[in-house]
Every structure is written in structure tokens, then in C-alpha cells.
Motif scaffolding. Structure first.
Motif, PDB file in Angstrom:
ATOM      1  N   ARG A   1      -2.693 -35.445 -25.874  1.00 54.38           N
ATOM      2  CA  ARG A   1      -1.392 -34.773 -25.892  1.00 54.38           C
ATOM      3  C   ARG A   1      -0.458 -35.424 -24.857  1.00 54.38           C
ATOM      4  NH1 ARG A   1      -0.059 -28.334 -24.780  1.00 54.38           N
ATOM      5  NH2 ARG A   1       2.208 -28.575 -24.845  1.00 54.38           N
ATOM      6  N   GLU A   2      -0.992 -35.653 -23.670  1.00 52.19           N
ATOM      7  CA  GLU A   2      -0.231 -36.277 -22.583  1.00 52.19           C
ATOM      8  C   GLU A   2       0.377 -37.622 -23.047  1.00 52.19           C
ATOM      9  OE1 GLU A   2       0.288 -35.451 -19.445  1.00 52.19           O
ATOM     10  OE2 GLU A   2       0.772 -37.396 -18.525  1.00 52.19           O
ATOM     11  N   TYR A   3      -0.438 -38.405 -23.735  1.00 50.31           N
ATOM     12  CA  TYR A   3       0.015 -39.733 -24.161  1.00 50.31           C
ATOM     13  C   TYR A   3       1.170 -39.629 -25.168  1.00 50.31           C
ATOM     14  CZ  TYR A   3      -0.136 -44.559 -25.783  1.00 50.31           C
ATOM     15  OH  TYR A   3       0.212 -45.849 -26.098  1.00 50.31           O
ATOM     16  N   VAL A   4       0.988 -38.807 -26.196  1.00 52.49           N
ATOM     17  CA  VAL A   4       2.039 -38.768 -27.235  1.00 52.49           C
ATOM     18  C   VAL A   4       3.317 -38.121 -26.707  1.00 52.49           C
ATOM     19  CG1 VAL A   4       0.481 -38.847 -29.219  1.00 52.49           C
ATOM     20  CG2 VAL A   4       1.200 -36.634 -28.354  1.00 52.49           C
ATOM     21  N   GLU A   5       3.168 -37.228 -25.726  1.00 52.38           N
ATOM     22  CA  GLU A   5       4.364 -36.566 -25.189  1.00 52.38           C
ATOM     23  C   GLU A   5       5.155 -37.471 -24.246  1.00 52.38           C
ATOM     24  OE1 GLU A   5       3.402 -31.834 -25.497  1.00 52.38           O
ATOM     25  OE2 GLU A   5       3.338 -32.732 -23.504  1.00 52.38           O
TER      26      GLU A   5
ATOM     27  N   GLY B   1      15.485 -38.222 -26.613  1.00 49.98           N
ATOM     28  CA  GLY B   1      14.291 -39.065 -26.718  1.00 49.98           C
ATOM     29  C   GLY B   1      13.276 -38.560 -27.748  1.00 49.98           C
ATOM     30  N   GLN B   2      12.700 -39.508 -28.466  1.00 51.08           N
ATOM     31  CA  GLN B   2      11.674 -39.154 -29.461  1.00 51.08           C
ATOM     32  C   GLN B   2      10.539 -38.342 -28.834  1.00 51.08           C
ATOM     33  OE1 GLN B   2      10.467 -42.387 -32.019  1.00 51.08           O
ATOM     34  NE2 GLN B   2       8.336 -41.782 -31.967  1.00 51.08           N
ATOM     35  N   GLN B   3      10.171 -38.708 -27.574  1.00 50.78           N
ATOM     36  CA  GLN B   3       9.075 -37.982 -26.913  1.00 50.78           C
ATOM     37  C   GLN B   3       9.451 -36.523 -26.637  1.00 50.78           C
ATOM     38  OE1 GLN B   3      10.994 -40.192 -25.526  1.00 50.78           O
ATOM     39  NE2 GLN B   3      11.441 -39.725 -23.407  1.00 50.78           N
ATOM     40  N   GLU B   4      10.758 -36.257 -26.541  1.00 51.84           N
ATOM     41  CA  GLU B   4      11.194 -34.868 -26.349  1.00 51.84           C
ATOM     42  C   GLU B   4      11.063 -34.099 -27.673  1.00 51.84           C
ATOM     43  OE1 GLU B   4      11.623 -34.015 -23.313  1.00 51.84           O
ATOM     44  OE2 GLU B   4      11.550 -36.091 -22.625  1.00 51.84           O
ATOM     45  N   VAL B   5      11.378 -34.760 -28.775  1.00 50.29           N
ATOM     46  CA  VAL B   5      11.182 -34.140 -30.099  1.00 50.29           C
ATOM     47  C   VAL B   5       9.702 -33.815 -30.265  1.00 50.29           C
ATOM     48  CG1 VAL B   5      11.357 -34.509 -32.601  1.00 50.29           C
ATOM     49  CG2 VAL B   5      13.132 -35.424 -31.095  1.00 50.29           C
ATOM     50  N   VAL B   6       8.862 -34.772 -29.872  1.00 51.41           N
ATOM     51  CA  VAL B   6       7.408 -34.587 -29.992  1.00 51.41           C
ATOM     52  C   VAL B   6       6.947 -33.392 -29.135  1.00 51.41           C
ATOM     53  CG1 VAL B   6       5.205 -35.673 -29.327  1.00 51.41           C
ATOM     54  CG2 VAL B   6       6.850 -36.932 -30.715  1.00 51.41           C
ATOM     55  N   LYS B   7       7.455 -33.313 -27.912  1.00 49.40           N
ATOM     56  CA  LYS B   7       7.078 -32.177 -27.034  1.00 49.40           C
ATOM     57  C   LYS B   7       7.482 -30.845 -27.662  1.00 49.40           C
ATOM     58  CE  LYS B   7       7.772 -34.553 -22.671  1.00 49.40           C
ATOM     59  NZ  LYS B   7       8.823 -34.919 -21.750  1.00 49.40           N
ATOM     60  N   ASP B   8       8.717 -30.786 -28.176  1.00 49.12           N
ATOM     61  CA  ASP B   8       9.209 -29.535 -28.773  1.00 49.12           C
ATOM     62  C   ASP B   8       8.337 -29.128 -29.967  1.00 49.12           C
ATOM     63  OD1 ASP B   8      11.235 -29.677 -26.908  1.00 49.12           O
ATOM     64  OD2 ASP B   8      12.746 -30.408 -28.316  1.00 49.12           O
ATOM     65  N   LEU B   9       7.951 -30.112 -30.772  1.00 48.67           N
ATOM     66  CA  LEU B   9       7.163 -29.798 -31.970  1.00 48.67           C
ATOM     67  C   LEU B   9       5.743 -29.370 -31.609  1.00 48.67           C
ATOM     68  CD1 LEU B   9       8.469 -32.680 -34.274  1.00 48.67           C
ATOM     69  CD2 LEU B   9       8.719 -30.231 -34.729  1.00 48.67           C
TER      70      LEU B   9
ATOM     71  N   ARG C   1      -3.112 -26.050 -35.602  1.00 46.29           N
ATOM     72  CA  ARG C   1      -4.260 -26.850 -35.129  1.00 46.29           C
ATOM     73  C   ARG C   1      -3.896 -28.328 -35.049  1.00 46.29           C
ATOM     74  NH1 ARG C   1      -9.110 -25.120 -38.859  1.00 46.29           N
ATOM     75  NH2 ARG C   1      -7.385 -24.723 -40.258  1.00 46.29           N
ATOM     76  N   ILE C   2      -3.944 -28.854 -33.826  1.00 49.94           N
ATOM     77  CA  ILE C   2      -3.775 -30.296 -33.603  1.00 49.94           C
ATOM     78  C   ILE C   2      -5.024 -30.761 -32.874  1.00 49.94           C
ATOM     79  CG2 ILE C   2      -2.344 -32.116 -32.602  1.00 49.94           C
ATOM     80  CD1 ILE C   2      -0.057 -30.055 -32.344  1.00 49.94           C
ATOM     81  N   LEU C   3      -5.759 -31.665 -33.474  1.00 54.06           N
ATOM     82  CA  LEU C   3      -6.950 -32.203 -32.808  1.00 54.06           C
ATOM     83  C   LEU C   3      -6.548 -33.477 -32.090  1.00 54.06           C
ATOM     84  CD1 LEU C   3      -9.640 -31.883 -35.657  1.00 54.06           C
ATOM     85  CD2 LEU C   3      -8.850 -30.140 -34.039  1.00 54.06           C
ATOM     86  N   PHE C   4      -6.384 -33.388 -30.759  1.00 55.71           N
ATOM     87  CA  PHE C   4      -6.038 -34.577 -29.979  1.00 55.71           C
ATOM     88  C   PHE C   4      -7.301 -35.384 -29.698  1.00 55.71           C
ATOM     89  CE2 PHE C   4      -2.396 -31.798 -28.931  1.00 55.71           C
ATOM     90  CZ  PHE C   4      -1.374 -32.661 -29.271  1.00 55.71           C
TER      91      PHE C   4
END
Ligand SMILES: Cc1cc2nc3c(=O)[nH]c(=O)nc-3n(C[C@H](O)[C@H](O)[C@H](O)COP(=O)(O)OP(=O)(O)OC[C@H]3O[C@@H](n4cnc5c(N)ncnc54)[C@H](O)[C@@H]3O)c2cc1C
Length: 390
Positions: free
Chosen positions: A36-40, A101-109, A119-122
Motif C-alpha cells: 500500500r505504501e508503495y502505490v500511494e 497527483g496520480q498518487q493522491e487519486v490512488v490514496k483517495d480510492l 478487499r485489496i490484497l497488497f
């Protein structure tokens, strides 16, 4: 494990699809190879068209975007020692873009999915997708020492350009269209306040440069480099001096600051056709890549999953298959429009090795036409803010 839609990849495409399906009452599980840390914190795109902004707001994940995103009403084309502004609202009936930033969109989602018990399997890498031409496809994945299977009704391959989903389509069923550009972009993220409020696309004899930003404190800047260059040859001082040279304009100065991150991104186009095979649907970078000049990659990912979510909802709710059958053709119309726009912007703004004075005069003639003709400026503006229908 069983779910209705198995989604490979927790980038913008996979996460938004999962969220839109949830709003339709459809269950999904997202399998993501990274943490999660990486994609965010993965810094990539940052320009959102009008349509995706409206979609994120309507889907209830746009509050921070509205609060923190920077709404831009135009861009500047800088060449021949002058800046020329392209005004979006007056050319497009009031439309604009938002820098977020795309990473902000990712965090919000991610936050929205986890708040809804999604369910998100990181750190769960998909190994393969089986049975895509049956009614019970399967995603095989490994999470730590555990090897699991996710059985589902449909698989969405949202696993980017290096993912595994595309490989599940038999080679004979797929055509790949590709174009490599003979240069790359060296991009930096810098603790330097933007020197101007809007993006500047600079055409210069030393090569293209882009002045962009991610927030009022953070600048995002790029220079065109050779495709085989590495960061070793680009100490910070060289990057700033190149940016200073390419963006120079009398009466204007570029603010410098500590470089927080830098990377080199190849410039290429790639489209897979079709983007669906049996019960497997590709979306986003898994299906197509655009050079970053047109700022279309993230926007295309959003456009694909909007179409896919609607098609899946029609199937689950009414048993309709027509939208799913048209998914590939519907998306590819927009994809090819974006490919053309990105190629056009790239061709107009970069220096191509081997080009002589003739080609450079053609580029300048085109730039002057775009800045001087309302019709030509509208072509740029309406593509940049995103076409409603294609
Ligand atoms: C380095 C880079 C820089 C970019 N810069 C810009 C830019 O400046 N401007 C611009 O407009 N566009 C830019 N883009 C393009 C834009 O970021 C993409 O178009 C966008 O990320 C597409 O979203 P996506 O969800 O389709 O793919 P991605 O964001 O790539 O997401 C795919 C996800 O799938 C995961 N994954 C991959 N394989 C597996 C597997 N086997 N199992 C499970 N998960 C897997 C990945 O970890 C990733 O999280 C850039 C792209 C890259 C790669």
C-alpha cells in the motif's frame, strides 16, 4: 476465494473500477503486487481532464481533489523567445483541467475502498489468469508464501504495461501496435514553488522542456533527453541549468529548489487490439501506452473503467451482454484519438535527431498556427481538456 470481478492491479484503473462496481452493488477483489505504501507514493501523472474530475466527484471520491487540486484554465506554449497562452474555457465552452497527483487519486480510492470493507490484497502478485474463455475465470496469485486462487465471473486486467493479464490472451487473437519515440523524458519533483501558475510547454533548440507542478510548493519539471541516457549523467546542477536554458524568457525566472525525486521515462505508444478476450477485460496501461506529452495516460485509464463498470452493471442487473461486447471498440475509439493527440503534441514540440532546418521550420510554423488561429488552438484545447464523446 470467490468474487464477482477479480481485478489485477491497484493503480488508478483497478482501484476506480473496484469503487465504481461497489457503487453498483458488485463485489470485487483487487490483487496488487506492491505494498500500500508503495502505490500511494508512486509519482507519475498529475493532469486530470474535466470528465475524470467530474466522475471522481460524482463517485464520492473527489472531496480532497476539489480542495487541494489546482484548477488550470490554460497552458503556455513557449518558443522563439515568446510565450503564447492557450485559454481553455473560451475555446471549449468553459472546460478546464485539474492538477492533482496520480498518487493522491490512488490514496483517495484506497481509503474509500477500505472504508467500505473493500478487499485489496497488497503484496499479492498475480501469477496467471486461467479460463478466460470459460464462464469461470481464475486469477492465480502469490502473497508471501501463500499461493491462492481467486475465482470470479470476470477478470479486469488493470496491471499496467508490465502486467501478466495481457499474456492470458492467445497471441493469435491479439494485435499490438507500437511506436518508439527517439527520446525520453527526464522528470524531477522539486521543493520549488512553481514559477508560473500554469503548465509551460517549451520548444527549444536544445530540446523540449515542460514546467509543471503538483502543489503550490512542489514543482514537476521535465527535459527531453536521449533514450539511452541514465541518471548518472544528470547531476542536479545539470538538470537545473538545462531547464533554465530551455525555459528562458525575458522578464521571467525559474525558481530552483532541492530535487526530491528524479527518473527517466521512455516515450512510446502502444495499443493492443482487441482489449477484451472472453471474460478478460484489459483497462488502462495494460491495454495502451501514450507518450506523456498529451497528459492522457491516467485519463484514458479512467475512461476505460467507466465504460467497463457500466457494461458490467448492465450485465449483472439486466443480463445484457451488448455493452460488454462493445467494450473494446468503445474504448479504442478514445484511445486512438488520444494516441493521435499525444503523437501530434510530441511531434510538434520535440527535437528529433537527424531533423534539419526544414523540419524545424515546419514545427515552428505549426506552433505559430496553433497560437494564431482560433480553429487550431481549439483543436489543442478540446483534446487537452478531454473530448466528451469521440
Ligand atoms: C514511470 C511513469 C511515469 C509516468 N508519468 C506520467 C506523466 O508525467 N504524465 C502522464 O500523463 N502520464 C504519466 N504516466 C502514465 C500514467 O501514470 C499511467 O497511464 C497510469 O498509471 C495508468 O494507470 P493504470 O492503473 O492503468 O496502471 P498502473 O498505474 O501502472 O497500475 C498498474 C498496477 O498493477 C500492479 N501490477 C503489475 N503487475 C501485477 C501483477 N502481476 N499482479 C498484481 N499487480 C500487478 C502494479 O504494481 C500497479 O500498481 C507515467 C507512467 C509511468 C510508468
Amino acid at each position: 476465494m470467490r468474487t464477482q470481478v477479480g481485478i489485477v492491479g491497484a493503480g488508478p484503473a483497478g482501484l476506480l473500477l473496484s469503487h465504481l462496481l461497489h457503487l453498483e452493488g458488485i463485489e470485487s477483489v483487487v490483487v496488487e503486487t506492491r505494498s500500500r505504501e508503495y502505490v500511494e507514493h508512486r509519482v507519475r501523472a498529475g493532469v486530470l481532464e474535466h470528465g475524470p474530475v467530474e466522475l471522481l466527484k460524482q463517485a464520492g471520491v473527489g472531496a480532497r481533489l476539489v480542495r487541494e487540486g489546482l484548477q488550470h484554465h490554460g497552458i503556455e506554449l513557449r518558443f522563439g523567445g515568446r510565450g503564447h497562452r492557450i485559454d481553455f474555457p473560451s475555446l471549449t465552452g468553459g472546460r478546464s483541467i485539474t492538477v492533482y497527483g496520480q498518487q493522491e487519486v490512488v490514496k483517495d480510492l484506497i481509503r474509500a475502498r477500505l472504508a467500505a470493507d473493500g478487499r485489496i490484497l497488497f503484496e499479492a502478485g498475480a501469477l496467471g489468469v486461467d479460463g478466460v474463455d470459460s464462464s469461470a475465470p481464475l486469477v492465480r496469485y502469490r502473497q508471501g508464501d501463500h499461493e491462492g486462487e481467486l475465482s470470479c465471473d470476470f477478470v479486469a486486467g488493470c496491471d499496467g504495461s508490465h502486467g501478466i493479464c495481457r499474456g492470458a490472451i492467445p497471441a493469435g487473437a491479439l494485435t499490438v501496435y507500437e511506436k518508439e519515440y527517439p527520446f525520453a523524458w527526464l522528470g524531477i519533483l522539486a521543493a520549488a514553488s512553481p514559477s508560473t501558475e500554469e503548465l509551460i510547454y517549451a520548444y527549444h533548440e536544445r530540446g523540449f522542456a515542460l514546467h509543471s507542478m503538483r502543489s503550490p510548493q512542489i514543482g514537476r519539471l521535465y527535459v527531453q533527453v536521449r533514450p539511452d541516457e541514465t541518471l548518472d549523467g544528470w547531476p542536479d546542477e545539470r538538470i537545473w541549468s538545462e531547464l533554465q536554458a530551455r525555459l528562458a524568457l525575458e522578464g521571467w525566472s525559474l525558481t530552483e529548489g532541492p530535487i526530491l525525486e528524479k527518473g527517466i521515462t521512455a516515450m512510446r505508444s502502444s495499443v493492443v487490439e482487441p482489449i477484451q478476450y472472453g471474460r478478460l477485460f484489459l483497462a488502462g496501461d495494460a491495454a495502451h501506452i501514450v507518450p506523456a506529452t498529451g497528459a492522457k495516460g491516467l485519463n484514458l485509464a479512467v475512461a476505460d473503467v467507466r465504460v467497463l463498470a457500466e457494461a458490467l452493471a448492465a450485465w449483472y442487473r439486466h443480463g445484457r451482454t451488448d455493452l460488454l461486447e462493445r467494450y473494446s471498440a468503445t474504448c479504442l475509439r478514445r484511445v486512438w484519438r488520444a494516441e493521435h493527440f499525444s503523437w501530434w503534441m510530441t511531434s510538434m514540440l520535440h527535437r528529433f535527431e537527424g531533423d534539419g532546418a526544414f523540419e524545424q521550420r515546419l514545427q515552428l510554423a505549426q506552433l505559430r498556427y496553433v497560437c494564431g488561429s482560433r480553429a487550431a488552438a481549439t483543436t489543442l484545447a478540446e483534446n487537452y481538456v478531454g473530448l466528451e464523446s469521440v
